[in-house]
Design a protein around this motif. Structure first.
Motif, PDB file in Angstrom:
ATOM      1  N   ARG A  44       0.875 -16.438  86.385  1.00  0.00           N
ATOM      2  CA  ARG A  44      -0.271 -15.604  86.019  1.00  0.00           C
ATOM      3  C   ARG A  44       0.215 -14.447  85.155  1.00  0.00           C
ATOM      4  NH1 ARG A  44      -3.752 -12.671  90.734  1.00  0.00           N
ATOM      5  NH2 ARG A  44      -5.436 -11.874  89.435  1.00  0.00           N
ATOM      6  N   LYS A  46      -1.172 -10.646  83.567  1.00  0.00           N
ATOM      7  CA  LYS A  46      -2.204  -9.612  83.635  1.00  0.00           C
ATOM      8  C   LYS A  46      -1.864  -8.517  82.633  1.00  0.00           C
ATOM      9  CE  LYS A  46      -3.282  -8.124  87.747  1.00  0.00           C
ATOM     10  NZ  LYS A  46      -3.258  -7.695  89.157  1.00  0.00           N
ATOM     11  N   TYR A  48      -3.820  -5.492  79.647  1.00  0.00           N
ATOM     12  CA  TYR A  48      -4.987  -4.928  78.980  1.00  0.00           C
ATOM     13  C   TYR A  48      -4.519  -4.312  77.675  1.00  0.00           C
ATOM     14  CZ  TYR A  48      -3.755  -0.101  80.219  1.00  0.00           C
ATOM     15  OH  TYR A  48      -3.126   1.109  80.332  1.00  0.00           O
ATOM     16  N   HIS A  55      -9.260  -6.948  78.494  1.00  0.00           N
ATOM     17  CA  HIS A  55      -8.433  -7.197  79.676  1.00  0.00           C
ATOM     18  C   HIS A  55      -8.162  -8.693  79.770  1.00  0.00           C
ATOM     19  CE1 HIS A  55      -8.794  -3.198  81.625  1.00  0.00           C
ATOM     20  NE2 HIS A  55      -9.849  -3.138  80.828  1.00  0.00           N
ATOM     21  N   ASP A  57      -6.521 -11.473  82.602  1.00  0.00           N
ATOM     22  CA  ASP A  57      -5.968 -11.802  83.914  1.00  0.00           C
ATOM     23  C   ASP A  57      -6.181 -13.292  84.066  1.00  0.00           C
ATOM     24  OD1 ASP A  57      -5.230 -12.187  86.535  1.00  0.00           O
ATOM     25  OD2 ASP A  57      -6.453 -10.552  87.339  1.00  0.00           O
ATOM     26  N   THR A  58      -5.145 -14.073  83.753  1.00  0.00           N
ATOM     27  CA  THR A  58      -5.324 -15.514  83.732  1.00  0.00           C
ATOM     28  C   THR A  58      -4.131 -16.256  84.310  1.00  0.00           C
ATOM     29  OG1 THR A  58      -6.030 -17.363  82.325  1.00  0.00           O
ATOM     30  CG2 THR A  58      -4.400 -15.887  81.394  1.00  0.00           C
ATOM     31  N   SER A 107       0.535  -4.662  91.107  1.00  0.00           N
ATOM     32  CA  SER A 107      -0.733  -5.322  90.802  1.00  0.00           C
ATOM     33  C   SER A 107      -1.316  -4.802  89.488  1.00  0.00           C
ATOM     34  CB  SER A 107      -1.726  -5.125  91.943  1.00  0.00           C
ATOM     35  OG  SER A 107      -1.958  -3.747  92.150  1.00  0.00           O
ATOM     36  N   PRO A 109      -1.935  -4.192  85.723  1.00  0.00           N
ATOM     37  CA  PRO A 109      -1.643  -5.016  84.550  1.00  0.00           C
ATOM     38  C   PRO A 109      -0.771  -4.260  83.550  1.00  0.00           C
ATOM     39  CG  PRO A 109      -3.861  -4.130  84.395  1.00  0.00           C
ATOM     40  CD  PRO A 109      -3.315  -3.714  85.747  1.00  0.00           C
TER      41      PRO A 109
END
Length: 189
Positions: A44, A46, A48, A55, A57-58, A107, A109
């Motif tokens: 994953r 994250k 911005y 943003h 988040d993938t 957590s 980004p």
């Protein structure tokens, strides 16, 4: 994360890394993939962008397969914000970004300062700064400049260097770390 940690890398993350690399001794393009193997069956990213307000988040990798739609989303997000041009970002760089983020055990980004740069943008930046390479890996979609509010430049750089997967540049004066999938090397302070 324990606030007493001076490195910014959690003990749990570091132990997981050592376990993952001990089990995955097969040669690969870089150690970043080895660091991510200990994170489970997904990868994953994250981020911005303060420039575009976007943003990201993938999950871009599941059970040994890159998800082409998610990789395209990452590439579009990391486009040259000055002119909108995009290229396919090298997934090795995305892996280094994700692995470093996992090691930092945050957590929050990343803030993306620069991903892909068109030759025109790179030339403009180079004319204004001696710190921009003529043949920058940014122009090939193989580099990113990143920042985290909760971690110092040195903490982020140490996490990226632990991957032993590419170049890591410290730009303490500007508050960001350069990560790329080129030759393993470090610079800056």
């Amino acid at each position: 994360m324990n606030n007493n940690s001076s490195s910014g890398i959690s003990r749990r993350a570091l132990l997981g890394v050592f376990a993952a690399t001990a089990v995955t001794a097969a040669p690969s393009f870089s150690n970043a993939a080895g660091f991510l193997r200990g994170a489970g069956d997904i990868r994953r990213v994250k981020m911005y962008s303060g420039r575009t307000g976007e943003h990201l988040d993938t999950i871009y990798w599941i059970e040994g397969e890159y998800i082409s739609e998610a990789v395209r989303e990452v590439s579009l997000f990391m486009r040259d914000w000055r002119n909108g041009q995009a290229v396919a970002m090298d997934t090795r760089t995305v892996d280094i970004i994700a692995a470093s983020h996992n090691l930092l055990d945050v957590s929050e980004p990343y803030m993306l300062l620069s991903g892909y740069r068109s030759p025109q943008t790179n030339a403009m930046l180079r004319s204004n700064s001696s710190g921009v390479a003529r043949n920058s890996l940014h122009m090939r979609g193989q580099a990113a400049d990143l920042h985290l509010d909760s971690r110092s430049v040195n903490q982020i750089a140490r996490a990226a260097m632990a991957c032993q997967a590419g170049g890591v540049g410290r730009y303490s004066g500007s508050g960001f770390v350069h990560m790329d999938c080129g030759n393993v090397r470090t610079w800056g302070s």
